[in-house]
Design a protein around this motif. Structure first.
Motif, short mmCIF file in Angstrom:
data_model
loop_
_atom_site.label_atom_id
_atom_site.label_comp_id
_atom_site.label_asym_id
_atom_site.label_seq_id
_atom_site.Cartn_x
_atom_site.Cartn_y
_atom_site.Cartn_z
N PRO A 28 34.07 20.69 6.04
CA PRO A 28 34.33 20.26 4.47
C PRO A 28 33.23 19.93 3.52
O PRO A 28 33.24 19.56 2.68
N PHE A 29 31.83 20.12 4.23
CA PHE A 29 31.01 19.76 3.50
C PHE A 29 30.14 21.00 3.12
O PHE A 29 30.27 22.29 3.75
N ASP A 30 29.22 21.10 1.89
CA ASP A 30 28.50 22.16 1.75
C ASP A 30 27.05 22.16 2.22
O ASP A 30 26.26 21.19 2.15
N VAL A 31 26.85 23.13 3.37
CA VAL A 31 25.64 23.22 4.03
C VAL A 31 24.39 23.28 3.25
O VAL A 31 23.20 22.85 3.61
N HIS A 32 24.39 23.58 2.07
CA HIS A 32 23.33 23.69 1.25
C HIS A 32 22.89 22.33 0.57
O HIS A 32 21.72 22.27 0.28
N ASN A 33 23.49 21.30 0.95
CA ASN A 33 23.18 19.84 0.42
C ASN A 33 23.15 19.10 1.44
O ASN A 33 23.41 17.70 1.41
N VAL A 34 22.57 19.21 2.86
CA VAL A 34 22.66 18.44 3.66
C VAL A 34 21.10 18.32 4.31
O VAL A 34 21.02 18.37 5.48
N GLY A 35 20.25 17.82 3.22
CA GLY A 35 18.99 17.70 3.47
C GLY A 35 18.26 19.29 3.68
O GLY A 35 16.94 19.11 3.98
N LEU A 36 18.88 20.46 3.59
CA LEU A 36 18.00 21.58 3.65
C LEU A 36 17.45 21.67 2.11
O LEU A 36 17.79 21.48 1.30
N ALA A 37 16.48 22.62 2.04
CA ALA A 37 15.55 22.94 0.88
C ALA A 37 16.89 23.80 -0.11
O ALA A 37 17.74 24.29 0.41
N PRO A 38 16.86 23.39 -1.32
CA PRO A 38 17.79 23.99 -2.20
C PRO A 38 17.70 25.57 -1.93
O PRO A 38 16.80 26.20 -1.78
N ASP A 87 27.78 9.47 -15.00
CA ASP A 87 28.88 9.12 -15.85
C ASP A 87 29.23 7.47 -15.70
O ASP A 87 28.23 6.94 -15.31
N LYS A 88 30.06 6.83 -16.11
CA LYS A 88 30.42 5.42 -16.09
C LYS A 88 30.07 4.92 -14.65
O LYS A 88 29.41 3.72 -14.51
N ASN A 89 30.34 5.68 -13.83
CA ASN A 89 30.57 4.72 -12.43
C ASN A 89 29.61 5.70 -11.49
O ASN A 89 29.60 5.24 -9.97
N HIS A 90 29.11 6.70 -11.80
CA HIS A 90 28.36 7.60 -10.71
C HIS A 90 27.21 8.16 -11.19
O HIS A 90 27.04 8.62 -12.38
N ARG A 91 26.17 8.27 -10.42
CA ARG A 91 24.89 8.96 -10.66
C ARG A 91 24.60 9.79 -9.53
O ARG A 91 24.59 9.51 -8.49
N GLU A 92 24.23 10.98 -9.70
CA GLU A 92 23.72 11.92 -8.73
C GLU A 92 22.52 12.79 -9.04
O GLU A 92 22.59 13.30 -10.43
N PHE A 93 21.63 13.14 -8.49
CA PHE A 93 20.41 13.87 -8.43
C PHE A 93 20.19 14.95 -7.66
O PHE A 93 20.85 15.01 -6.48
N HIS A 94 19.96 16.01 -8.24
CA HIS A 94 19.79 17.24 -7.44
C HIS A 94 18.26 17.64 -7.74
O HIS A 94 17.89 17.89 -8.78
N TYR A 95 17.38 17.56 -6.65
CA TYR A 95 16.23 18.00 -6.87
C TYR A 95 15.62 18.61 -5.73
O TYR A 95 15.96 18.42 -4.53
N GLY A 96 14.16 19.37 -5.74
CA GLY A 96 13.72 19.62 -4.75
C GLY A 96 12.85 21.15 -4.80
O GLY A 96 13.45 21.80 -5.80
N ALA A 97 12.14 21.45 -4.10
CA ALA A 97 11.37 22.94 -4.12
C ALA A 97 12.20 23.89 -3.68
O ALA A 97 13.23 23.52 -2.60
#
Length: 144
Positions: A28-38, A87-97
């Protein structure tokens, strides 16, 4: 008419693609967002005597965040992603090389490569002929 470009895929890239697909073992999770490089998704094909590569790079500034280079017979897309959503209740960052290298087909004319960026997609067009590949940095043009 476009034809599919033949290249030898990376076993690691194939495994990541398989894990991220909707296979029967899909998690159920996206493997591209589990600590791997983008991860940079690309499609490539031969069209009208040119090798064409399209890369998904949403939310970047092509003048600041991406570099397209060719060294010998390898086209490399590299850079850094910095994106913040809130947004009002949530903040999310996507960054990396990120970095993605693709072997160019035989006869790539590296002195005539063009790159453009439009609506989150980087388009690289490499004319084909009989020239040997060398080391080149390709400027990216932003579509308006």
């Amino acid at each position: 008419m476009a034809t599919v470009a033949r290249r030898t895929p990376s076993p690691v890239a194939e495994m990541l693609e398989w894990l991220g697909s909707s296979s029967p073992f899909h998690t159920p999770f996206d493997v591209h967002n589990v600590g791997l490089a983008p991860f940079v998704r690309v499609e490539d094909y031969i069209e009208d005597d040119s090798y064409v590569l399209r890369a998904e790079l949403p939310g970047i500034d092509p003048e600041k965040d991406v570099e397209v280079t060719v060294e010998h017979d390898m086209l490399t897309i590299s850079g850094e992603r910095r994106e913040e959503t809130k947004d009002k209740n949530h903040r999310e960052f996507h960054y990396g090389a990120f970095k993605r290298a693709v072997a160019l087909p035989a006869g790539a004319k590296t002195d005539a490569i063009t790159a453009s960026y439009d609506n989150g997609v980087l388009l690289v067009r490499v004319p084909l002929g009989t020239e040997e590949a060398s080391s080149v940095k390709i400027p990216i043009q932003r579509s308006e």
